[in-house]
Design a protein around this motif. Structure first.
Motif, PDB file in Angstrom:
ATOM      1  N   LYS A  15      -2.305  -0.521  -3.059  1.00 12.08           N
ATOM      2  CA  LYS A  15      -3.551  -1.029  -2.497  1.00 12.08           C
ATOM      3  C   LYS A  15      -3.645  -2.528  -2.735  1.00 12.08           C
ATOM      4  N   THR A  16      -4.095  -3.249  -1.734  1.00 11.16           N
ATOM      5  CA  THR A  16      -4.350  -4.670  -1.899  1.00 11.16           C
ATOM      6  C   THR A  16      -5.633  -5.015  -1.155  1.00 11.16           C
ATOM      7  N   GLY A  17      -6.386  -5.932  -1.726  1.00  8.55           N
ATOM      8  CA  GLY A  17      -7.651  -6.292  -1.107  1.00  8.55           C
ATOM      9  C   GLY A  17      -8.381  -7.338  -1.902  1.00  8.55           C
ATOM     10  N   THR A  54     -10.269  -2.715   0.413  1.00 13.12           N
ATOM     11  CA  THR A  54      -8.815  -2.730   0.284  1.00 13.12           C
ATOM     12  C   THR A  54      -8.135  -2.069   1.473  1.00 13.12           C
ATOM     13  N   ALA A  55      -6.867  -2.365   1.579  1.00 16.13           N
ATOM     14  CA  ALA A  55      -5.991  -1.675   2.525  1.00 16.13           C
ATOM     15  C   ALA A  55      -5.010  -0.861   1.688  1.00 16.13           C
ATOM     16  N   ILE A  77      -4.474   2.638   5.395  1.00 19.07           N
ATOM     17  CA  ILE A  77      -5.787   3.282   5.407  1.00 19.07           C
ATOM     18  C   ILE A  77      -6.806   2.336   4.773  1.00 19.07           C
ATOM     19  N   PRO A  78      -7.886   1.987   5.477  1.00 12.44           N
ATOM     20  CA  PRO A  78      -8.916   1.123   4.883  1.00 12.44           C
ATOM     21  C   PRO A  78      -9.717   1.885   3.830  1.00 12.44           C
ATOM     22  N   GLU A  79     -10.217   1.124   2.862  1.00  9.96           N
ATOM     23  CA  GLU A  79     -10.991   1.741   1.784  1.00  9.96           C
ATOM     24  C   GLU A  79     -12.090   0.802   1.317  1.00  9.96           C
ATOM     25  N   THR A  93      -7.266  -8.151  -5.534  1.00  4.58           N
ATOM     26  CA  THR A  93      -6.956  -7.012  -6.378  1.00  4.58           C
ATOM     27  C   THR A  93      -5.694  -6.339  -5.857  1.00  4.58           C
ATOM     28  N   LEU A  94      -4.897  -5.831  -6.771  1.00  6.24           N
ATOM     29  CA  LEU A  94      -3.665  -5.119  -6.433  1.00  6.24           C
ATOM     30  C   LEU A  94      -3.601  -3.889  -7.323  1.00  6.24           C
ATOM     31  N   SER A  95      -3.343  -2.735  -6.725  1.00  9.16           N
ATOM     32  CA  SER A  95      -3.306  -1.517  -7.529  1.00  9.16           C
ATOM     33  C   SER A  95      -2.287  -0.525  -7.006  1.00  9.16           C
TER      34      SER A  95
END
Length: 154
Positions: free
Chosen positions: A44-46, A64-65, A77-79, A32-34
């Protein structure tokens, strides 16, 4: 320190609940990319894991990171996030909650076949990042998800 322990325990608990009822070929996984705007730009990517839940409903977990350049400083920042899609129409509403070590952000949005999501929410500060302003406030996101194991049934 206490907030990190709570964060990791919450993420582990959510993943255990989600994985418990999964059967082979009943799920989607992929990258995912946002882009999100919340007191600054965040990329964000994850990865995500989605599966059917009670009929046509879908639950989805994301890890995501978040990459941000804010206050003239770079941060990663981790999420963790969980999303509930109440139906699987081409255009469907959803609810989502994102958790970082610093914020909890409940969101509402609309999804195009779970491939493209647009959501709005508000981030509540739960902890301060050292040498940064509190990361809270209104958030808007646009997310692209690519299912790697999707098969067309013809």
């Amino acid at each position: 320190m206490r907030s990190k322990i709570i964060y990791h325990a919450l993420c582990s608990f959510i993943l255990l609940i989600l994985i418990k009822g999964v059967r082979a070929q009943d799920h989607l996984i992929g990258p995912t990319l946002s882009y999100q705007f919340q007191k600054g730009s965040i990329v964000k990517t994850g990865a995500y894991f989605a599966f059917p839940f009670i009929g046509d409903h879908i639950l989805r977990a994301d890890a995501t990171a978040n990459f941000t350049w804010t206050q003239k400083k770079f941060a990663v920042i981790p999420e963790a996030a969980i999303t509930y899609y109440p139906q699987t129409y081409v255009l469907t509403p959803f609810v989502r909650t994102e958790v970082t070590p610093y914020t909890v952000t409940p969101k509402l949005g609309v999804s195009l076949a779970t491939l493209l999501d647009l959501d709005f929410g508000y981030g509540f500060s739960i902890n301060d990042k050292k040498n940064y302003r509190p990361m809270k406030g209104f958030a808007v996101s646009l997310r692209f998800s690519i299912p790697l194991n999707y098969r067309l049934n013809m």
